[in-house]
Design an enzyme around this catalytic site. Structure first.
Site, PDB file in Angstrom:
ATOM      1  N   HIS A 188       0.720  -1.195  -0.074  1.00  0.00           N
ATOM      2  CA  HIS A 188      -0.026  -0.011  -0.103  1.00  0.00           C
ATOM      3  C   HIS A 188       0.905   1.302   0.070  1.00  0.00           C
ATOM      4  CE1 HIS A 188      -3.779  -1.975   0.332  1.00  0.00           C
ATOM      5  NE2 HIS A 188      -3.669  -2.439   1.454  1.00  0.00           N
TER       6      HIS A 188
ATOM      7  N   THR B 227     -12.747 -15.642  -9.635  1.00  0.00           N
ATOM      8  CA  THR B 227     -14.134 -15.144  -9.368  1.00  0.00           C
ATOM      9  C   THR B 227     -14.516 -15.009  -8.015  1.00  0.00           C
ATOM     10  OG1 THR B 227     -15.324 -17.308  -9.210  1.00  0.00           O
ATOM     11  CG2 THR B 227     -15.175 -16.255 -11.430  1.00  0.00           C
ATOM     12  N   PHE B 228     -15.240 -13.964  -7.594  1.00  0.00           N
ATOM     13  CA  PHE B 228     -15.723 -13.804  -6.010  1.00  0.00           C
ATOM     14  C   PHE B 228     -16.049 -14.930  -5.432  1.00  0.00           C
ATOM     15  CE2 PHE B 228     -17.940 -12.361  -2.455  1.00  0.00           C
ATOM     16  CZ  PHE B 228     -17.079 -11.352  -1.766  1.00  0.00           C
TER      17      PHE B 228
ATOM     18  N   LYS C 290     -18.954  -8.535   0.003  1.00  0.00           N
ATOM     19  CA  LYS C 290     -20.041  -8.729  -0.951  1.00  0.00           C
ATOM     20  C   LYS C 290     -19.279  -8.771  -2.401  1.00  0.00           C
ATOM     21  CE  LYS C 290     -23.656  -6.140   1.237  1.00  0.00           C
ATOM     22  NZ  LYS C 290     -24.574  -5.178   1.088  1.00  0.00           N
TER      23      LYS C 290
END
Length: 237
Positions: free
Chosen positions: A50, A170-171, A198
């Site tokens: 980050h 994929t999530f 989500k």
């Protein structure tokens, strides 16, 4: 992106990929403690960070190390960070969403201002070998983003292998994959809640008031008036 990189590098260089979690393959530059364990890692070496561009190791610029920068619309980043801070045992739990909302706009959150971070990397494009990936574009067409990423990395994969990378990334699949969903950290109580929530774009609409949204838009315009990238605020599921 951790998952995608691990799958791409594992497919193009099978000897590189060993059994283990994504965290074991993609270490944090900020996570160094004693010694320098990174020196012993075989190529290709992959890291998370980050850090702003001026705090990256000098070799990233000097050796033109490939940098993949994943960015997301800041309204959803705010919401995601709110839940992250609320679930991480080592971070201060937000007093309330309203308080955290203003802290985010002020850059008074972990890793500082989203606005400054993204602007600094955009301004460093002529110095860094950087490939920008928009989170919302991965939601809209993950395969296309994987193909572009393979081209940037110089990974020559067959269509069949690319399809496998996409499916694994994929999530839906990652949420149940213990190698990808940080389940091991959750079980050691660093997180009080599962890390994958989500995986959508536009959840900010379920949290922002009308007044907050108007205020955010005003601040965004002030801070990002000449921003060269276009935000996607929602992706229809």
């Amino acid at each position: 992106m951790q998952q995608i990189l691990v799958q791409i590098l594992g497919a193009s260089q099978p000897d590189w990929l060993e059994d283990g979690t994504n965290r074991a393959h993609v270490l944090w530059l900020e996570g160094r403690f004693l010694g320098d364990p990174f020196k012993e890692r075989p190529d290709p070496r992959t890291f998370n960070s980050h850090l702003p561009p001026d705090m990256l190791p000098h070799g990233v610029k000097d050796k033109q190390v490939k940098v993949v920068y994943v960015w997301r619309n800041p309204k959803d980043v705010l919401v995601s960070m709110y839940y992250f801070a609320s679930s991480h045992a080592l971070l201060e739990t937000p007093e309330s969403f309203d308080v955290f909302f203003q802290q985010f706009l002020d850059g008074d959150v972990i890793m500082g201002s989203w606005f400054d971070h993204l602007k600094d990397y955009c301004e460093a494009q002529d110095q860094l070998n950087i490939h920008f990936v928009q989170y919302e574009n991965m939601l809209k067409d993950l395969r296309q983003e994987v193909v572009k990423l393979c081209a940037f990395l110089g990974a020559d994969l067959t269509d069949e292998v690319i399809d496998h990378v996409v499916e694994k990334s994929t999530f839906r699949n990652m949420k149940t994959d213990p190698k990808a969903n940080y389940k091991d950290i959750f079980e050691t109580h660093y997180y009080t809640k599962p890390t994958m929530r989500k995986g959508i774009a536009g959840d900010w609409k379920n949290h922002f008031t009308v007044a907050q949204n108007e205020h955010f838009d005003k601040v965004f315009k002030e801070k990002m008036g000449n921003f060269p990238l276009t935000c996607t605020w929602e992706v229809k599921q």
